[in-house]
Write a protein that holds these residues in place. Structure first.
Motif, short mmCIF file in Angstrom:
data_model
loop_
_atom_site.label_atom_id
_atom_site.label_comp_id
_atom_site.label_asym_id
_atom_site.label_seq_id
_atom_site.Cartn_x
_atom_site.Cartn_y
_atom_site.Cartn_z
N VAL A 105 0.83 -1.21 0.00
CA VAL A 105 0.00 0.00 0.00
C VAL A 105 0.86 1.25 0.00
N LEU A 106 1.83 1.33 0.90
CA LEU A 106 2.65 2.54 1.02
C LEU A 106 3.48 2.80 -0.23
N SER A 107 3.97 1.73 -0.85
CA SER A 107 4.80 1.91 -2.05
C SER A 107 4.00 2.42 -3.23
N GLY A 108 2.67 2.20 -3.23
CA GLY A 108 1.85 2.64 -4.35
C GLY A 108 1.24 4.01 -4.17
N LEU A 109 1.52 4.68 -3.05
CA LEU A 109 0.92 5.98 -2.77
C LEU A 109 1.77 7.11 -3.34
N SER A 110 1.11 8.23 -3.57
CA SER A 110 1.84 9.44 -3.94
C SER A 110 2.64 9.90 -2.73
N PRO A 111 3.71 10.69 -2.92
CA PRO A 111 4.54 11.13 -1.78
C PRO A 111 3.74 11.82 -0.69
N GLN A 112 2.79 12.67 -1.08
CA GLN A 112 2.01 13.40 -0.07
C GLN A 112 1.15 12.45 0.76
N GLN A 113 0.44 11.52 0.09
CA GLN A 113 -0.41 10.58 0.80
C GLN A 113 0.43 9.61 1.64
N ARG A 114 1.59 9.21 1.13
CA ARG A 114 2.46 8.32 1.89
C ARG A 114 2.95 9.00 3.16
N LEU A 115 3.28 10.28 3.05
CA LEU A 115 3.77 11.02 4.21
C LEU A 115 2.69 11.14 5.28
N MET A 116 1.45 11.45 4.88
CA MET A 116 0.37 11.59 5.85
C MET A 116 0.05 10.26 6.51
N THR A 117 0.02 9.19 5.72
CA THR A 117 -0.29 7.87 6.27
C THR A 117 0.80 7.42 7.23
N ALA A 118 2.05 7.60 6.85
CA ALA A 118 3.17 7.20 7.72
C ALA A 118 3.14 8.00 9.02
N ALA A 119 2.76 9.26 8.94
CA ALA A 119 2.70 10.09 10.15
C ALA A 119 1.64 9.55 11.11
N LEU A 120 0.49 9.15 10.59
CA LEU A 120 -0.57 8.60 11.45
C LEU A 120 -0.13 7.28 12.07
N LEU A 121 0.51 6.43 11.27
CA LEU A 121 0.96 5.13 11.78
C LEU A 121 2.08 5.29 12.80
N GLY A 122 2.71 6.47 12.84
CA GLY A 122 3.79 6.69 13.80
C GLY A 122 3.30 6.94 15.21
N TYR A 123 1.99 7.21 15.38
CA TYR A 123 1.45 7.41 16.73
C TYR A 123 1.22 6.06 17.41
N PRO A 124 1.17 6.04 18.74
CA PRO A 124 1.01 4.76 19.47
C PRO A 124 -0.29 4.05 19.09
N GLU A 125 -0.26 2.73 19.14
CA GLU A 125 -1.46 1.94 18.85
C GLU A 125 -2.55 2.28 19.87
N GLY A 126 -3.76 2.47 19.36
CA GLY A 126 -4.89 2.81 20.24
C GLY A 126 -5.01 4.29 20.54
N SER A 127 -4.10 5.10 20.00
CA SER A 127 -4.15 6.54 20.26
C SER A 127 -5.04 7.24 19.24
N VAL A 128 -5.50 8.44 19.60
CA VAL A 128 -6.36 9.19 18.70
C VAL A 128 -5.57 9.66 17.49
N GLY A 129 -4.25 9.78 17.61
CA GLY A 129 -3.45 10.19 16.48
C GLY A 129 -3.53 9.24 15.30
N ARG A 130 -3.81 7.97 15.57
CA ARG A 130 -3.90 6.97 14.50
C ARG A 130 -5.19 7.07 13.70
N VAL A 131 -6.21 7.67 14.29
CA VAL A 131 -7.53 7.68 13.63
C VAL A 131 -8.00 9.09 13.27
N MET A 132 -7.24 10.11 13.62
CA MET A 132 -7.64 11.48 13.27
C MET A 132 -7.41 11.72 11.78
N THR A 133 -8.05 12.74 11.27
CA THR A 133 -7.78 13.13 9.88
C THR A 133 -6.85 14.33 9.88
N PRO A 134 -5.75 14.26 9.12
CA PRO A 134 -4.88 15.44 8.98
C PRO A 134 -5.37 16.37 7.87
#
Length: 443
Positions: A105-134
């Motif tokens: 999935v990550l390899s097929g994304l545009s740079p902008q979408q990959r950056l946003m998705t990676a940033a969300l996945l960088g938050y702790p599991e179960g945190s609101v950072g993983r499910v918020m919209t940037p």
């Protein structure tokens, strides 16, 4: 056609009928049908959907079902689908995905979408950072309403929601929020600072997603601002995501309270082995715990031999006590989940549940006295009645306090499930029963 006919249409290779069926169904119905199918079968009707409708249907699926459907898509369709997803929905899917799926999935994304998705996945599991919209629309507090509206028209299409507009000062530090409705109704020259609500609740990105979602339901917010440790705006938790979080949490609690481990995915597609494994662990634990009941019965074997009539009421007493404990445990877990009680309320909960149990026991004892007196000696009827009062009070106190103790020990209160409380109350209820019998009957 009814929704149950989609599988039949695929079995008969009636693709015209499949297309006609899809045209008459809303997205959530199509998603439910696709979740019941394997990857090969689900891809056929999914590829018949238009691009926008396909994305809507895909986001209605649970993450395991999304992953299964993706496995059946070719690279071009795969890339288009994941690129069109909102970053928070994409991160939610990848949260439970195998590394192979995540990398694809990550390899097929545009740079902008990959950056946003990676940033969300960088938050702790179960945190609101993983499910918020940037993908949000924020406005500087220095703008007048007219300029703010022009900016919303120019940039709002890229935001997931524009109904709640975070207002920021320099450095993207959150001041508060303004509602689009207020901006539309205000005079164009009005300073934005006159419309901002500075008291709106906010959460940190590392806070619990479930706590944030329940905060939204308590405060009736459509969107909840999410900030970092320096009060800089990083995202919004939207109402639809909050409802999904609460649904998932309640589903997990329900499974644990029934004595089962939670599973993910559509019930009709989850394998029999997976369901059995989710339940077997708890049943084995409960069997081990139930040996306490056997041990107590064996310890009072002499009492039973002397007054065999006592054995008649064992099922009634342990069943009543177990049910009373389960009721109290369920109420406590629910009260903890919605914030109605805290671990500091332990003493109050004990006192409250003891009184509830005494009242329940008194009502049941009045009935039990009459029933027992019809079949056995009045003295045994008295033993049963007294035992009912004490057992109900004890069971309610145990059931009401165990979830709070679990919460204090940083254990999910739902783990202290109704079956576990029932098993504990069964064993201790027998001790109360036989001890009462020895005291009343002078055994």
């Amino acid at each position: 056609m009814s929704k149950g006919e989609l599988g039949d249409l695929l079995d008969t290779r009636d693709l015209v009928g499949v297309r006609r069926w899809l045209e008459g169904q809303p997205a959530y119905v199509i998603a439910d049908e696709l979740a019941r199918m394997d990857a090969v079968s689900a891809v056929v009707p999914f590829r018949m959907l238009g691009k926008d409708e396909a994305l809507t249907v895909f986001e209605e699926l649970e993450p395991p079902d999304q992953q299964r459907l993706l496995s059946g898509l070719r690279d071009k369709a795969f890339a288009d689908l994941v690129e069109g997803m909102d970053p928070d929905n994409r991160a939610r899917m990848l949260d439970e995905a195998p590394a192979k799926v995540t990398n694809r999935v990550l390899s097929g994304l545009s740079p902008q979408q990959r950056l946003m998705t990676a940033a969300l996945l960088g938050y702790p599991e179960g945190s609101v950072g993983r499910v918020m919209t940037p993908e949000m629309m924020s406005l500087p507090i220095t703008l007048p309403v007219g300029d703010a509206l022009r900016r919303v028209r120019a940039r709002g299409a890229a935001a997931e929601t524009i109904y709640t507009l975070p207002i920021v000062e320099s450095g993207r530090r959150l001041v508060g929020v303004a509602e689009l409705r207020d901006l539309v109704l205000a005079e164009l020259e009005t300073p934005l600072s006159d419309l901002v609500d500075t008291e709106v609740p906010r959460v940190r990105a590392t806070d619990s997603a479930e706590d944030a979602a329940r905060l939204m339901t308590e405060t009736n917010l459509a969107n909840l601002p999410v900030v970092d440790s320096e009060n800089r705006l990083v995202g919004l938790l939207t109402f639809d995501d909050a409802m999904e979080i609460i649904e998932a949490a309640d589903t997990e609690d329900m499974a644990r309270q029934s004595g089962s481990s939670p599973w993910s995915g559509h019930y009709m597609f989850v394998g029999v082995w997976q369901l059995a494994r989710a339940r077997a662990i708890w049943l084995l634990l409960l069997i081990v715990a139930a040996t306490l009941t056997v041990a107590v019965t064996q310890a009072f074997e002499a009492t039973l031999q002397e007054v065999t009539a006592l054995a008649l009421f064992i099922p009634l007493l342990i069943g009543t006590g177990g049910n009373a404990g389960a009721q109290a445990a369920t109420a406590a877990v629910r009260a903890l989940a919605v914030g109605e009680v805290r671990t500091g309320d332990l003493a109050k909960v004990i006192w409250r549940e003891c009184r509830v149990g005494l009242l329940l026991g008194a009502m049941l004892a009045a009935v039990g006295m009459v029933v027992a007196a019809v079949f056995v000696d009045p003295r045994i009827a008295l033993v049963v009645s007294v035992s009912l009062v004490v057992i109900c009070a004890w069971a309610a106190a145990v059931g009401g306090t165990m979830p709070l103790l679990a919460k204090a020990a940083r254990i999910d209160p739902a783990v202290v499930s109704a079956p576990m409380v029932t098993t504990l109350v069964d064993a201790t209820g027998l001790i109360i029963y036989f001890a009462t019998a020895n005291a009343v009957l002078n055994l």
